[in-house]
Design a protein around this motif. Structure first.
Motif, mmCIF file in Angstrom:
data_model
loop_
_atom_site.group_PDB
_atom_site.id
_atom_site.type_symbol
_atom_site.label_atom_id
_atom_site.label_comp_id
_atom_site.label_asym_id
_atom_site.label_seq_id
_atom_site.Cartn_x
_atom_site.Cartn_y
_atom_site.Cartn_z
ATOM 1 N N VAL A 85 61.796 13.595 -26.316
ATOM 2 C CA VAL A 85 62.156 12.364 -27.007
ATOM 3 C C VAL A 85 60.927 11.472 -27.177
ATOM 4 O O VAL A 85 59.843 11.756 -26.665
ATOM 5 C CB VAL A 85 63.275 11.612 -26.248
ATOM 6 C CG1 VAL A 85 64.510 12.504 -26.113
ATOM 7 C CG2 VAL A 85 62.789 11.127 -24.885
ATOM 8 N N ALA A 86 61.116 10.373 -27.905
ATOM 9 C CA ALA A 86 59.999 9.465 -28.183
ATOM 10 C C ALA A 86 59.568 8.711 -26.939
ATOM 11 O O ALA A 86 58.453 8.172 -26.912
ATOM 12 C CB ALA A 86 60.385 8.484 -29.292
ATOM 13 N N GLY A 87 60.395 8.679 -25.919
ATOM 14 C CA GLY A 87 60.079 7.983 -24.685
ATOM 15 C C GLY A 87 61.287 7.214 -24.201
ATOM 16 O O GLY A 87 62.131 6.811 -25.004
ATOM 17 N N PRO A 88 61.410 6.976 -22.900
ATOM 18 C CA PRO A 88 62.583 6.274 -22.395
ATOM 19 C C PRO A 88 62.694 4.841 -22.912
ATOM 20 O O PRO A 88 63.792 4.279 -22.944
ATOM 21 C CB PRO A 88 62.378 6.281 -20.872
ATOM 22 C CG PRO A 88 60.921 6.528 -20.682
ATOM 23 C CD PRO A 88 60.499 7.379 -21.836
ATOM 24 N N GLU A 89 61.578 4.266 -23.381
ATOM 25 C CA GLU A 89 61.644 2.916 -23.918
ATOM 26 C C GLU A 89 62.102 2.878 -25.364
ATOM 27 O O GLU A 89 62.560 1.836 -25.852
ATOM 28 C CB GLU A 89 60.298 2.220 -23.768
ATOM 29 C CG GLU A 89 59.172 2.754 -24.643
ATOM 30 C CD GLU A 89 58.395 3.894 -24.004
ATOM 31 O OE1 GLU A 89 59.032 4.883 -23.579
ATOM 32 O OE2 GLU A 89 57.148 3.813 -23.972
#
Length: 273
Positions: free
Chosen positions: A267-271
């Protein structure tokens, strides 16, 4: 102290990017000033100050189809256990409710224990992995791909239209969109490591080959947030020297509004989701 006591919750502006970066740097997170500007320009960031100093934040980043991402929940070590994070997340949820948005977040195990009783529903799990790089690049970079190709795969996998976010990522200095054998991934700078993601592929072997090609053409440490259900991909990464740093639990507050067509490998990142 009552949860409503203490300094007020404020809406932050783009001029607060450096102050926000100081908080995420204190927490040893990977965000850059450019990441903070995405939240402050395209989303709503709530904060609490102690005098002039920003000591706590939480962000709500809207996407399409009435969805939004909650992240950047940060409290300085000097101001923890005062209920600041709860107040800021409540502000995000109230704003989402008023705007008819379903809220999502990626929580650490400690965070998931807090968000569950608030009404968040667990969905998929993530694993953050890191690859240390200590030598010069030793391989050619994989072929470049277009932003449109990445955006199309991203929408199929997430159900969201994240054109603005992906465009902001791709236009940064040092960013690239890599592709091979039907796989595609975004690589961008972070404060302490380069980040691979989102990454889309039809098969684990092809996803692993693309990650390896990217790694062979990079010199800095790399981070990747893999979807835990992609077991063969995770196993291949750890066999190649990637180490699992921490898990994340994706959670949703509100009704499901999307029907993703496939599952990403990273994914693009947890943020950002």
């Amino acid at each position: 102290m009552d949860a409503t006591d203490g300094p007020p919750v404020l809406k932050l502006g783009v001029s607060d990017a450096i102050a926000g970066l100081a908080l995420s740097t204190e927490a040893h997170w990977n965000q850059t000033e450019e990441d903070w500007r995405v939240f402050l320009h395209d989303g709503i960031v709530f904060g609490i100050r102690d005098g002039m100093r920003l000591v706590a934040t939480a962000a709500l980043l809207p996407y399409s189809s009435n969805n939004a991402w909650i992240s950047m929940v940060l409290v300085s070590a000097t101001h923890r256990r005062r209920g600041f994070a709860t107040r800021l997340v409540d502000a995000c949820l109230e704003t989402a409710r008023k705007n008819g948005l379903t809220s999502w977040l990626d929580a650490t195990p400690d965070g998931a224990a807090v968000y569950g009783p608030l009404g968040f529903t667990p969905t998929l799990q993530l694993r953050r992995l890191k690859l240390a790089k200590s030598k010069s690049s030793s391989g050619p970079a994989p072929a470049a791909a277009t932003l449109e190709a990445l955006r199309a795969r991203d929408r199929r996998a997430t159900g969201f239209d994240r054109t603005a976010l992906l465009t902001a990522f791709a236009q940064r200095s040092g960013s690239r969109i890599a592709a091979a054998n039907g796989c595609i991934a975004l690589v961008r700078d972070g404060r302490i490591a380069r980040h691979i993601g989102p990454l889309f592929a039809d098969h684990a072997a092809e996803a692993l080959a693309l990650v390896d090609a990217i790694a062979q053409s990079e010199t800095r440490p790399l981070l990747l947030d893999a979807v835990a259900s992609q077991g063969a991909f995770l196993d291949g990464l750890t066999a190649a020297g990637w180490t699992i740093e921490r898990p994340f639990q994706r959670m949703r507050f509100g009704p499901a509004t999307i029907a993703a067509e496939d599952t990403p490998f990273a994914v693009a990142g947890p943020e950002f989701g």
